[in-house]
Design a protein around this motif. Structure first.
Motif, short mmCIF file in Angstrom:
data_model
loop_
_atom_site.label_atom_id
_atom_site.label_comp_id
_atom_site.label_asym_id
_atom_site.label_seq_id
_atom_site.Cartn_x
_atom_site.Cartn_y
_atom_site.Cartn_z
N TYR A 101 31.69 23.53 16.92
CA TYR A 101 30.80 24.62 16.56
C TYR A 101 29.32 24.25 16.63
N GLN A 102 29.03 22.95 16.76
CA GLN A 102 27.63 22.54 16.78
C GLN A 102 27.33 21.78 18.05
N LYS A 103 26.14 21.95 18.56
CA LYS A 103 25.69 21.25 19.74
C LYS A 103 24.57 20.29 19.34
N PRO A 104 24.45 19.19 20.08
CA PRO A 104 23.34 18.27 19.77
C PRO A 104 22.01 18.97 19.87
N ALA A 105 21.06 18.51 19.08
CA ALA A 105 19.73 19.10 19.10
C ALA A 105 19.13 19.01 20.50
N GLN A 106 18.44 20.04 20.89
CA GLN A 106 17.79 20.06 22.21
C GLN A 106 16.70 19.00 22.26
N THR A 107 16.63 18.28 23.37
CA THR A 107 15.64 17.22 23.52
C THR A 107 14.57 17.55 24.56
N LYS A 108 14.63 18.74 25.10
CA LYS A 108 13.64 19.13 26.11
C LYS A 108 12.24 19.01 25.51
N GLY A 109 11.38 18.35 26.25
CA GLY A 109 10.01 18.15 25.78
C GLY A 109 9.86 16.94 24.89
N ASN A 110 10.99 16.31 24.48
CA ASN A 110 10.96 15.13 23.61
C ASN A 110 11.63 13.94 24.27
N ALA A 111 11.70 13.97 25.60
CA ALA A 111 12.48 12.97 26.31
C ALA A 111 11.95 11.55 26.12
N SER A 112 10.68 11.40 25.76
CA SER A 112 10.10 10.07 25.60
C SER A 112 10.27 9.52 24.18
N GLU A 113 10.82 10.33 23.28
CA GLU A 113 10.94 9.94 21.87
C GLU A 113 12.26 9.23 21.60
N TRP A 114 12.18 8.09 20.95
CA TRP A 114 13.38 7.38 20.52
C TRP A 114 13.91 7.96 19.21
N LEU A 115 13.00 8.18 18.30
CA LEU A 115 13.42 8.60 16.97
C LEU A 115 12.23 9.16 16.20
N THR A 116 12.53 9.84 15.12
CA THR A 116 11.52 10.33 14.19
C THR A 116 11.86 9.81 12.80
N VAL A 117 10.87 9.24 12.13
CA VAL A 117 11.06 8.72 10.77
C VAL A 117 10.31 9.61 9.79
N LYS A 118 11.01 10.02 8.76
CA LYS A 118 10.38 10.72 7.64
C LYS A 118 10.51 9.84 6.40
N MET A 119 9.45 9.75 5.65
CA MET A 119 9.44 8.95 4.43
C MET A 119 8.97 9.82 3.27
N ARG A 120 9.72 9.82 2.21
CA ARG A 120 9.33 10.56 1.01
C ARG A 120 9.05 9.56 -0.11
N TYR A 121 8.08 9.89 -0.93
CA TYR A 121 7.73 9.05 -2.07
C TYR A 121 7.10 9.92 -3.15
N LYS A 122 7.04 9.37 -4.36
CA LYS A 122 6.37 10.03 -5.48
C LYS A 122 5.26 9.12 -5.99
N HIS A 123 4.18 9.72 -6.43
CA HIS A 123 3.20 8.95 -7.18
C HIS A 123 3.85 8.52 -8.50
N PRO A 124 3.48 7.38 -9.05
CA PRO A 124 4.15 6.84 -10.24
C PRO A 124 4.21 7.80 -11.42
N LYS B 80 6.32 13.57 -1.94
CA LYS B 80 5.48 13.92 -0.79
C LYS B 80 6.09 13.27 0.44
N GLU B 81 5.90 13.88 1.60
CA GLU B 81 6.54 13.39 2.81
C GLU B 81 5.53 12.98 3.87
N LEU B 82 5.79 11.84 4.51
CA LEU B 82 5.07 11.39 5.69
C LEU B 82 6.06 11.32 6.84
N ALA B 83 5.58 11.48 8.07
CA ALA B 83 6.47 11.43 9.23
C ALA B 83 5.75 10.76 10.39
N ALA B 84 6.53 10.12 11.26
CA ALA B 84 6.00 9.49 12.46
C ALA B 84 7.06 9.50 13.54
#
Length: 531
Positions: free
Chosen positions: A421-444, A450-454
């Protein structure tokens, strides 16, 4: 490999009691793995293996380590995301160093690859703006399997100057039982604490609580400027006896609450060789106590000392429940690293730090997270702010590496039916990307993350930066010591060659020491083969 040490038998009854408590409570991390537990062991609900030591080991050595089931390769068509918690623990590396310096190769389950690579600082870009952490990605060929790639995630926490460090409310809970009498236990605790005392300021407060041989409050909350008064109490500590310290940890937390500093660093620091005679007899109650105090803003760090009865697995669990660091101090040089070089690490700048990595199936045939087996999270945990995760202190760096099998490179993976029922995410336009990292953290002082991404792009054709090469050498060394099935063409000589060429950034001599350690391990390994 075990070692004979009669000191590890002095408190055999206490060890057996503590072992039973922890086993009955089923404490553990969220982990991955599968299959059946080895004979003489028990598979826990989280996938980690709690293994019972053989009788011959118990007679010689009361140390204990959780058996690690290494992360397997995953297909992004089946598991497109990988989620895990940050880890700044360093105990595994210094503990393994102790084995090698004693002329012994370590037990393989004493080698935790995340704690190896995170022992060393790296030159990641400093955070900018209001973010207390930065996120950096890079990729290069995998040295032990050149058809594969290594993708690195790097985090650098804001490095607070001594003037900018907030007021610290530090409560030391020190084991003074008879087994702590050896020179590498209580005497080393005292030497290490003296290094910290020299860096305290008037806005800091220090409290000392002891348990076992000497139970109770030894130093009430005292300004850091009263250095001699603190030193006098520290120097007067003596080890003896084996009586349970009734309410030791409760008293430590009570003192931490009493001296609580709003906006400051409030922390209990447990110094022990691994016994849990801290005054809470039920391990489940101990965990709940630590988690409850964590929620109130009082964190727990755990420092291990000594050998022969060192309880690495249990100390690590306590520190993780308490939002703190687990370090193993085997020498005064390591004490200096923990209390001087990383003294700001006692001040949390980002808590509940989590990572979620999305892999591009157009580039990635398979991936494997190296280490962090005891930090794996469910996908839905990533945005769940109620889910606890790792914390990062001032000046800390965090490093994680994935071994990637590029598209076109064959690898044997378990056969899985295609999704209906599910297909892999489309990669058109992202062919040069290996991966995406999202990082979440809280101030103490905040409970909203809050989220950062690269995004990681690039061919990864070069050998990588000096930092990258050194990190890969540390990982390869750990794969060899673990005799990992994923070690590929790893060997000591290549580790040494790469590390020697990547040791220019070495402000405190840790990379030089690493090279010497690899040389010793190589010699030990060669000798073991000849025997």
């Amino acid at each position: 490999m075990s070692q004979t040490n009669p000191n590890g038998l002095r408190k055999r009854y206490v060890h057996a009691f503590a072992f039973a408590l922890i086993a009955s409570a089923g404490l553990g991390f969220t982990g991955c793995g599968g299959g059946q537990a080895p004979r003489g062991s028990e598979m826990r609900a989280d996938g980690m293996v709690a293994q019972s030591a053989p009788d011959s080991f118990n007679k010689q050595n009361a140390e204990s380590y959780s058996a690690i089931v290494e992360n397997e390769y995953r297909s992004p068509l089946v598991e497109p995301r990988s989620t895990f918690s940050a880890d700044v623990n360093t105990a595994s590396y210094s503990n393994v160093r102790r084995f090698i310096n004693e002329g012994k190769l370590p037990p393989k389950d004493a080698v935790l690859l995340a704690e190896f690579v995170n022992y060393f600082p790296y030159q990641y870009p400093a955070p900018v703006g209001n973010d207390p952490v930065s996120l950096t990605l890079d990729i290069a060929p995998c040295p032990w399997n050149t058809e594969h790639k290594l993708a690195r995630i790097g985090v650098h926490a804001k490095d607070l100057s001594l003037e900018d460090i907030p007021a610290r409310n530090l409560v030391f809970l020190i084991d003074t039982s008879g087994s702590m009498a050896d020179s590498n236990r209580l005497p080393l605790v005292k030497e290490s604490l003296t290094l910290l005392v020299n860096r305290l300021t008037d806005k800091d407060r220090v409290t000392i609580v002891t348990y076992a041989g000497e139970a109770g409050l030894r130093l009430p909350p005292t300004p850091g400027s009263r250095k001699q008064a603190i030193r006098d109490v520290v120097s007067g500590l003596n080890a003896g006896g084996g009586t349970y310290g009734e309410g030791g940890i409760k008293l430590a937390y009570e003192m931490a609450r009493r001296g609580f500093v709003e906006g400051g660093a409030n922390r209990v620091i447990l110094c022990t060789d691994g016994d849990f005679n801290v005054g809470v007899s039920n391990q489940s109650d101990l965990r709940q106590l630590i988690e409850r105090e964590r929620a109130s803003g009082v964190f727990l760090s755990v420092l291990g000392f000594g050998m022969g009865n060192y309880k690495d697995d249990r100390l690590k669990e306590l520190a993780n429940y308490g939002n703190g660091q687990h370090a193993y101090i085997d020498t005064i040089a390591e004490g200096r690293k923990v209390f001087v070089e990383q003294g700001g690490g006692l001040v949390c700048v980002a808590k509940d730090v989590k990572f979620q990595v999305d892999f591009n199936p157009a580039k990635v045939n398979a991936y494997r997270l190296i280490g962090y087996e005891n930090r794996i999270l469910k996908q839905e945990d990533f945005k769940n702010d109620a889910k606890d995760a790792g914390d990062i202190g001032s000046g800390h760096t965090v490093t994680a590496l994935y071994e990637i099998v590029p598209v076109g490179v064959k690898i044997d993976l378990p056969e899985v039916e295609p999704l209906k029922y599910q297909k892999p995410a489309q990669t058109k336009g992202n062919a040069s990307e290996w991966l995406t990292v999202k990082m979440r953290y809280k101030h103490p002082d905040n409970e909203q993350s809050k989220e950062l991404a690269a995004v990681l792009k690039g061919a990864g054709a070069t050998s990588g930066s000096e930092d990258f090469r050194f990190a890969s050498a540390v990982i390869e060394f750990g794969l060899i010591l673990r005799d990992s099935k994923f070690k590929g063409d790893s060997n000591f000589d290549r580790v040494l060659e790469r590390a020697r060429g990547a040791a220019n950034f070495d402000p405190n001599g840790h990379r030089k020491e690493f090279i010497e350690l690899v040389q010793k391990a190589r010699d030990l390994s060669s000798h073991a083969v000849r025997e």
